[in-house]
Design a protein around this motif. Sequence first.
Motif, PDB file in Angstrom:
ATOM      1  N   THR A 279       0.831  -1.206   0.000  1.00 43.86           N
ATOM      2  CA  THR A 279       0.000   0.000   0.000  1.00 43.86           C
ATOM      3  C   THR A 279       0.860   1.247   0.000  1.00 43.86           C
ATOM      4  O   THR A 279       0.624   2.190  -0.754  1.00 43.86           O
ATOM      5  CB  THR A 279      -0.915   0.003   1.244  1.00 43.86           C
ATOM      6  N   ALA A 280       1.888   1.279   0.867  1.00 43.17           N
ATOM      7  CA  ALA A 280       2.734   2.457   0.974  1.00 43.17           C
ATOM      8  C   ALA A 280       3.513   2.702  -0.303  1.00 43.17           C
ATOM      9  O   ALA A 280       3.585   3.820  -0.803  1.00 43.17           O
ATOM     10  CB  ALA A 280       3.687   2.289   2.166  1.00 43.17           C
ATOM     11  N   VAL A 281       4.103   1.634  -0.860  1.00 45.25           N
ATOM     12  CA  VAL A 281       4.902   1.781  -2.070  1.00 45.25           C
ATOM     13  C   VAL A 281       4.029   2.192  -3.245  1.00 45.25           C
ATOM     14  O   VAL A 281       4.415   3.016  -4.070  1.00 45.25           O
ATOM     15  CB  VAL A 281       5.650   0.464  -2.379  1.00 45.25           C
ATOM     16  N   ALA A 282       2.825   1.660  -3.282  1.00 44.19           N
ATOM     17  CA  ALA A 282       1.926   1.985  -4.388  1.00 44.19           C
ATOM     18  C   ALA A 282       1.603   3.471  -4.421  1.00 44.19           C
ATOM     19  O   ALA A 282       1.373   4.033  -5.485  1.00 44.19           O
ATOM     20  CB  ALA A 282       0.639   1.176  -4.282  1.00 44.19           C
ATOM     21  N   ARG A 283       1.602   4.112  -3.270  1.00 47.96           N
ATOM     22  CA  ARG A 283       1.244   5.530  -3.202  1.00 47.96           C
ATOM     23  C   ARG A 283       2.467   6.438  -3.271  1.00 47.96           C
ATOM     24  O   ARG A 283       2.323   7.650  -3.228  1.00 47.96           O
ATOM     25  CB  ARG A 283       0.458   5.819  -1.920  1.00 47.96           C
ATOM     26  N   LEU A 284       3.661   5.857  -3.334  1.00 45.19           N
ATOM     27  CA  LEU A 284       4.871   6.677  -3.317  1.00 45.19           C
ATOM     28  C   LEU A 284       4.952   7.580  -4.539  1.00 45.19           C
ATOM     29  O   LEU A 284       5.416   8.725  -4.449  1.00 45.19           O
ATOM     30  CB  LEU A 284       6.111   5.782  -3.244  1.00 45.19           C
ATOM     31  N   GLU A 285       4.490   7.094  -5.684  1.00 46.96           N
ATOM     32  CA  GLU A 285       4.520   7.929  -6.882  1.00 46.96           C
ATOM     33  C   GLU A 285       3.550   9.091  -6.763  1.00 46.96           C
ATOM     34  O   GLU A 285       3.815  10.190  -7.255  1.00 46.96           O
ATOM     35  CB  GLU A 285       4.180   7.074  -8.110  1.00 46.96           C
ATOM     36  N   GLU A 286       2.415   8.859  -6.128  1.00 50.45           N
ATOM     37  CA  GLU A 286       1.432   9.931  -5.973  1.00 50.45           C
ATOM     38  C   GLU A 286       1.828  10.911  -4.880  1.00 50.45           C
ATOM     39  O   GLU A 286       1.545  12.107  -4.979  1.00 50.45           O
ATOM     40  CB  GLU A 286       0.057   9.329  -5.639  1.00 50.45           C
ATOM     41  N   LEU A 287       2.454  10.383  -3.813  1.00 49.80           N
ATOM     42  CA  LEU A 287       2.853  11.236  -2.692  1.00 49.80           C
ATOM     43  C   LEU A 287       4.343  11.064  -2.439  1.00 49.80           C
ATOM     44  O   LEU A 287       4.762  10.217  -1.645  1.00 49.80           O
ATOM     45  CB  LEU A 287       2.059  10.853  -1.432  1.00 49.80           C
ATOM     46  N   VAL A 316     -12.432  12.076   6.918  1.00 44.34           N
ATOM     47  CA  VAL A 316     -11.225  12.023   6.095  1.00 44.34           C
ATOM     48  C   VAL A 316     -10.829  13.445   5.693  1.00 44.34           C
ATOM     49  O   VAL A 316     -11.681  14.223   5.259  1.00 44.34           O
ATOM     50  CB  VAL A 316     -11.445  11.180   4.825  1.00 44.34           C
ATOM     51  N   TYR A 317      -9.556  13.762   5.860  1.00 47.57           N
ATOM     52  CA  TYR A 317      -9.009  15.033   5.391  1.00 47.57           C
ATOM     53  C   TYR A 317      -8.094  14.721   4.204  1.00 47.57           C
ATOM     54  O   TYR A 317      -7.015  14.155   4.399  1.00 47.57           O
ATOM     55  CB  TYR A 317      -8.210  15.734   6.491  1.00 47.57           C
ATOM     56  N   PRO A 318      -8.488  15.059   2.986  1.00 47.59           N
ATOM     57  CA  PRO A 318      -7.664  14.706   1.818  1.00 47.59           C
ATOM     58  C   PRO A 318      -6.252  15.285   1.908  1.00 47.59           C
ATOM     59  O   PRO A 318      -6.055  16.399   2.405  1.00 47.59           O
ATOM     60  CB  PRO A 318      -8.440  15.331   0.643  1.00 47.59           C
ATOM     61  N   HIS A 319      -5.302  14.514   1.449  1.00 44.24           N
ATOM     62  CA  HIS A 319      -3.901  14.959   1.464  1.00 44.24           C
ATOM     63  C   HIS A 319      -3.742  16.146   0.515  1.00 44.24           C
ATOM     64  O   HIS A 319      -4.192  16.101  -0.632  1.00 44.24           O
ATOM     65  CB  HIS A 319      -2.985  13.819   1.024  1.00 44.24           C
ATOM     66  N   VAL A 372      -0.185   5.254   4.514  1.00 44.41           N
ATOM     67  CA  VAL A 372      -1.178   4.221   4.224  1.00 44.41           C
ATOM     68  C   VAL A 372      -2.526   4.923   4.124  1.00 44.41           C
ATOM     69  O   VAL A 372      -3.067   5.392   5.110  1.00 44.41           O
ATOM     70  CB  VAL A 372      -1.199   3.144   5.319  1.00 44.41           C
ATOM     71  N   GLY A 373      -3.048   5.015   2.910  1.00 42.93           N
ATOM     72  CA  GLY A 373      -4.248   5.800   2.699  1.00 42.93           C
ATOM     73  C   GLY A 373      -3.895   7.183   2.186  1.00 42.93           C
ATOM     74  O   GLY A 373      -2.727   7.569   2.135  1.00 42.93           O
ATOM     75  N   GLY A 374      -4.920   7.930   1.816  1.00 34.38           N
ATOM     76  CA  GLY A 374      -4.682   9.230   1.209  1.00 34.38           C
ATOM     77  C   GLY A 374      -5.011  10.407   2.102  1.00 34.38           C
ATOM     78  O   GLY A 374      -5.182  11.525   1.619  1.00 34.38           O
TER      79      GLY A 374
END
Length: 613
Positions: A279-287, A316-319, A372-374
């Motif tokens: 999950t964390a690695v998958a979001r690394l490109e986005e964040l 939820v507070y969006p990043h 983990v999460g956005g």
Amino acid sequence: MVGTVRPKLALKFAICAALAAITWTVFGQTLGHEFVNYDDNTYVYQNARVIGGLTPSGVAWAFTHFDNDNWHPLTSISHMLDCQLFGLKAGGHHFTNVLLHTIAVVLLFLVLNRMTSGPSSPRQPNRTGTIWRSAFVAAVFAIHPLHVESVAWIAERKDVLSAVFFMLTLGAYVRYAHGPTLARYIAMSILFALGLMSKPMFVTVPLILLLLDYWPLNRSQPPARQSGYGGGARSEVRDLKPEAGSKRQSWINLIAEKIPLLVLSGALSIATVLAQGKTAVARLEELPFAWRITNALSAYIVYIWQMFWPAKLALVYPHPGRLPLWETAGASALLIAITICAFVLRKRYPYLITGWCWYLVMLVPVIGLIQVGGQAHADRYTYLPQIGLYVAATWSIADLSISWRHRREILTAAALIVLAAFGWRAWIQTSYWHDSEKLLRQTLTLTTKNDVAHLGLGEFLLERQRVDEAILEFRTVLTRHPNDADTKFKLASALLQKGEWEAAISEYERALKIDPTNSEAETALANVLLEHGRIDEAIQHYRNILRLQPSSALAHYNLAVGLHRQGHLSEAILHYKEAIAIQPGYPDADYFLGQALLQNGQPDEAKIHLEKR
């Protein structure tokens, strides 16, 4: 002596009862609340292992498997126990959450008072001056609006359960510190291990114990030179200063004492990173990591602001992504300034450095460096960390006001006003958790571009057959994220439910182009194709799914159905049998296997399977 002890016990009992009363006044309403479709489904009402109740196999599964990318077996078992006792009646699950939170609140008061009062002795009588400070901290912890998420959300059982073990661990550690023995250390370690099995965030507790060694336990001083277990600023001024070498040796011993606990924390940290790594690695490109650091600095300040002004709280507070340089610089400067002040004042006001570092340290696992999460931040993350700030603020005000005229009356009135304001806001905030729609619409009112809330609301509306409204929510997300495979899949399901099967097929196909491994989407697409007579295409998709999931009984069964309809009886029979071998007692597979055997001229064997249904 007995005459003085009994009034103190009566006072403590009254305070505990009052703390329980205000907790239930705010959160008792949750007994009439529903489950929400944000994590409650995956943790409880759609989790087959949990729904089955408390069973030996369920307990074994909890200890040997990750549950939603986390290893917290005691939390999973607590959900199983609730299902055993209450079934899927949400009120019972809410009752357990509130009960655990109440226990944590009462324990916080007792442990904090014990820590800051010190042991009784002829030379060091047990002071009662910290009772009201401890009671106020516990009361704020009980009803602060930021804690609504941890208590009113069934999926956050891990928060309230770990809080109970946190308080018990602190209590056991204080007992050990006052009279170190191996038995007491083992007892404390067991409670710590139970906390780790409730929530991974517990890994920071050994560092919190080191902070308590400094204040209020004063274990960083050689025993002969300790000045007591002070609760106020003046009582903490030491007349004798230890030699630098002996002080360093003292800290070395204290750190060595925590090594077994740190080893346990390290092991769980590694397991958690492995579980959440994808999950964390998958979001690394986005964040990017730089964005995560800047957001973490900002989040520390946001949490402090929300502690004093808990308004516009959302699920939820969006990043925000990249933050302005001025915001990052300002947050960094403020954090550094507070840290320097706490350090400079550490001798006169030692609770400042303990409380401030408590807050900083406990937030590290959830501050967003491993994203983990956005979300940019979350109310639930403040549940235990902010206790440090409550202590620092309460003790500071109590000591700085010591020379005021009418001090007791002023502080009492101020405390009641603060608690009344927090309680009122927390009661309102809790009411938003009544059901999914109310919670998600409130979140969308307070935030912008909140894809998580739009998606959750769309799923809720689809479950309630409000298809057009659900489609609107899914399309809102897709306008910002046109390549979101999961949202396309949900939109396709909504279109199918509306009867627009051709449009649904198109969306399923687009979702699969983005994420070819989405077996749920491919199964849904194959089922639609099969239903509308496009059997060859359906079979091809079923074969793809089986390649991805060769041990899935459902995959074998679906392929068998497709082959059966196409007239390939021999191959269909093989896959029906494979489905039954993987999942004995599969009624539909047995029935259709019997039908296929009849059609294939094998009536005796067919009878065996047809009678099983």
